[in-house]
Write a protein that holds these residues in place. Structure first.
Motif, short mmCIF file in Angstrom:
data_model
loop_
_atom_site.label_atom_id
_atom_site.label_comp_id
_atom_site.label_asym_id
_atom_site.label_seq_id
_atom_site.Cartn_x
_atom_site.Cartn_y
_atom_site.Cartn_z
N THR A 5 0.85 -1.18 0.00
CA THR A 5 0.00 0.00 0.00
C THR A 5 0.89 1.24 0.00
O THR A 5 2.11 1.14 0.16
N GLN A 6 0.29 2.39 -0.16
CA GLN A 6 1.07 3.63 -0.11
C GLN A 6 1.73 3.78 1.26
O GLN A 6 2.88 4.19 1.36
N ASP A 7 1.00 3.43 2.30
CA ASP A 7 1.55 3.52 3.66
C ASP A 7 2.72 2.57 3.85
O ASP A 7 3.76 2.94 4.41
N SER A 8 2.56 1.32 3.39
CA SER A 8 3.63 0.34 3.57
C SER A 8 4.86 0.69 2.73
O SER A 8 6.00 0.43 3.13
N THR A 9 4.63 1.28 1.57
CA THR A 9 5.75 1.69 0.71
C THR A 9 6.56 2.80 1.37
O THR A 9 7.80 2.79 1.34
N GLN A 10 5.87 3.77 1.98
CA GLN A 10 6.58 4.83 2.69
C GLN A 10 7.41 4.24 3.84
O GLN A 10 8.56 4.65 4.06
N PHE A 11 6.83 3.29 4.56
CA PHE A 11 7.57 2.66 5.65
C PHE A 11 8.78 1.89 5.10
O PHE A 11 9.88 1.96 5.67
N ASP A 12 8.60 1.17 4.00
CA ASP A 12 9.70 0.39 3.42
C ASP A 12 10.85 1.29 2.99
O ASP A 12 12.03 0.93 3.16
N ASN A 13 10.52 2.45 2.41
CA ASN A 13 11.58 3.38 2.02
C ASN A 13 12.33 3.90 3.25
O ASN A 13 13.57 4.01 3.23
N PHE A 14 11.58 4.21 4.32
CA PHE A 14 12.20 4.64 5.58
C PHE A 14 13.10 3.54 6.13
O PHE A 14 14.27 3.78 6.49
N VAL A 20 15.67 10.88 8.20
CA VAL A 20 14.97 9.96 7.30
C VAL A 20 13.46 9.99 7.56
O VAL A 20 12.65 9.95 6.63
N ALA A 21 13.07 10.06 8.85
CA ALA A 21 11.65 10.10 9.20
C ALA A 21 11.00 11.37 8.65
O ALA A 21 9.88 11.33 8.12
N ASN A 22 11.70 12.50 8.76
CA ASN A 22 11.17 13.75 8.21
C ASN A 22 10.98 13.67 6.71
O ASN A 22 10.10 14.33 6.15
N LYS A 23 11.79 12.85 6.07
CA LYS A 23 11.74 12.72 4.61
C LYS A 23 10.62 11.79 4.16
O LYS A 23 9.89 12.10 3.21
N TYR A 24 10.45 10.66 4.84
CA TYR A 24 9.55 9.61 4.34
C TYR A 24 8.24 9.45 5.11
O TYR A 24 7.25 8.99 4.53
N LEU A 25 8.22 9.75 6.38
CA LEU A 25 7.04 9.43 7.20
C LEU A 25 6.13 10.63 7.37
O LEU A 25 5.92 11.13 8.47
N GLN A 26 5.59 11.10 6.27
CA GLN A 26 4.68 12.23 6.30
C GLN A 26 3.24 11.71 6.18
O GLN A 26 2.66 11.67 5.09
N GLN A 45 2.79 17.10 14.75
CA GLN A 45 1.83 17.04 13.65
C GLN A 45 1.64 18.39 12.96
O GLN A 45 1.50 18.44 11.74
N LYS A 46 1.68 19.47 13.73
CA LYS A 46 1.47 20.78 13.11
C LYS A 46 2.63 21.15 12.21
O LYS A 46 2.45 21.67 11.10
N GLU A 47 3.85 20.89 12.68
CA GLU A 47 5.04 21.25 11.92
C GLU A 47 5.45 20.17 10.93
O GLU A 47 6.31 20.41 10.07
N GLN A 48 4.86 18.97 11.07
CA GLN A 48 5.22 17.82 10.23
C GLN A 48 6.73 17.56 10.28
O GLN A 48 7.39 17.35 9.25
N SER A 49 7.27 17.58 11.51
CA SER A 49 8.69 17.31 11.68
C SER A 49 8.89 16.53 12.97
O SER A 49 8.02 16.51 13.86
N PHE A 50 10.05 15.88 13.08
CA PHE A 50 10.35 15.03 14.24
C PHE A 50 11.39 15.70 15.13
O PHE A 50 12.31 16.37 14.66
N THR A 51 11.24 15.47 16.42
CA THR A 51 12.26 15.82 17.38
C THR A 51 12.68 14.56 18.11
O THR A 51 11.90 13.59 18.19
N TYR A 52 13.89 14.54 18.64
CA TYR A 52 14.36 13.32 19.29
C TYR A 52 14.89 13.62 20.69
O TYR A 52 15.29 14.72 21.02
N TYR A 53 14.81 12.56 21.54
CA TYR A 53 15.27 12.63 22.91
C TYR A 53 16.22 11.46 23.16
O TYR A 53 15.90 10.32 22.80
N ILE A 54 17.37 11.75 23.73
CA ILE A 54 18.36 10.72 24.04
C ILE A 54 18.32 10.41 25.54
O ILE A 54 18.39 11.33 26.35
N TYR A 55 18.18 9.14 25.87
CA TYR A 55 18.15 8.75 27.27
C TYR A 55 19.59 8.53 27.78
O TYR A 55 20.39 7.88 27.11
N GLN A 56 19.87 9.11 28.92
CA GLN A 56 21.23 9.01 29.47
C GLN A 56 21.38 7.69 30.25
O GLN A 56 20.47 7.28 30.93
#
Length: 362
Positions: A261-270, A322-328, A351-362
């Protein structure tokens, strides 16, 4: 059963906020959590300064997988939101049905257990003739409102976890008996009517709205887990005349079969680009939740073998790119990065900005 329900009914209509009031010969102060993280969550009722756990605590842990347990509990919360809005109701785990009652009800009916909801044992061992165990577990949730500084029990949700496959043993060998969806739904509706009638026998519950959800369990090795397939709400009385079919499903990525599906294809590319960056990954999998054939949320798990913090930071930054690129998607996406040491990083989509932020656990 009636006596158990009466004993479990906690008399919230007699308890005021930040007050100490006699309930069943005990002094019980009742308050609530002040902060609500978002309208997606209920505020919780607090009794005597403590979170009060379910009277049948641990019962749902008998389900055959962690995915079924989580979907069973969270799914009932989601069903309840449409009946008991989070901005009007407070949440408390079920206090009416204790473990003894639940265990009696989910067992087979017999001379020793007339309250059993599963059919009597017909003595057959052949899977084509045997009476299966349809009902696996019962979950109760309570919903409370405040009127004039007084809390009242104003809603009950009951989840019925139904087996899609009943496993049993014959001569030391496991036999799996598949259960037809139609037969399962028919049994679930009949059981729901019986449970509703038993609850209504308590005078305090005569006109309390009761929502019942029917959950179809998946097999233990299915990492998607089960989903709710039916729901109904009774505002009074013990008859349910109108059931609503629920069109929910969970799809595991990458797809093991079927057309992409379109959804699975986006995931596969990611997935492909993530794996090409760090080849020593143990796996990249996704669980997509759909409502009425539209994705509602996507959860991705990445298992790594990394040990160094610099590797984790570099990897999390790359996954974010990669997530910002493919998982829209028009649905929230969350990515967990784990290693043998535990959780390493978390990526959350704005969701509003359509971008990802990340958190690193120490």
């Amino acid at each position: 059963a009636t006596s158990l329900l009466l004993a479990g009914c906690f008399g919230l209509d007699e308890v005021g906020e930040d007050q100490t009031t006699t309930t069943q010969n005990e002094q019980v102060p009742v308050t609530t959590t002040n902060n609500q993280l978002s309208t997606d969550y209920y505020r919780a009722l607090i009794e005597d300064g403590k979170y009060k756990t379910s009277a049948s605590r641990g019962a749902s842990l008998s389900l055959n997988s962690a995915y079924n347990i989580k979907n069973f509990e969270n799914g009932l919360l989601e069903l309840s939101k449409s009946v008991f809005p989070t901005d009007q109701y407070y949440f408390q785990e079920g206090q009416l049905l204790d473990s003894k009652t639940v265990n009696e009800w989910i067992s087979r009916q017999s001379d020793d257990n007339p309250n059993g909801l599963n059919p009597k044992d017909n003595g057959e061992k052949d899977a084509s003739k045997r009476a299966p165990l349809y009902l696996d577990q019962i979950l109760e949730q309570n919903y409370v409102v405040k009127h004039d500084n007084v809390y009242e029990l104003s809603g009950i949700s009951i989840g019925l976890a139904m087996n899609s496959v009943d496993s049993y043993t014959v001569d030391g060998k496991e036999v799996k008996q598949s259960i037809d969806d139609g037969a399962m739904e028919e049994q679930a509706k009949e059981m729901a009517g019986t449970i509703l009638q038993r609850l209504r026998e308590n005078n305090d519950l005569k006109d309390v709205p009761i929502t019942i959800g029917v959950f179809k369990e998946s097999e233990p090795d299915d990492i998607a887990g089960g989903v709710y397939i039916l729901s109904a709400t009774s505002t009074e009385g013990s008859l349910i005349s109108d059931w609503t079919k629920i069109n929910d499903k969970i799809v595991v990525f990458p797809l093991s079969s079927g057309d992409p599906t379109q959804d699975s294809t986006q995931f596969d590319n990611f997935r492909s680009e993530v794996e090409s960056f760090f080849p020593n990954l143990s796996g990249v999998t996704g669980r997509a939740f759909y409502k009425n054939d539209k994705m509602d949320k996507l959860q991705i798990d990445i298992m790594t073998q990394f040990y160094g913090e610099s590797e984790i930071i570099a990897f999390a930054q790359h996954v974010t790119d990669v997530a910002n690129k493919y998982l829209q998607f028009d649905a929230p996406v969350q990515i967990q990065i784990n290693s043998i040491n535990g959780q390493e990083a978390l990526l959350i989509q704005d969701q509003k900005e359509q971008s990802f932020t990340y958190y690193i656990y120490q």
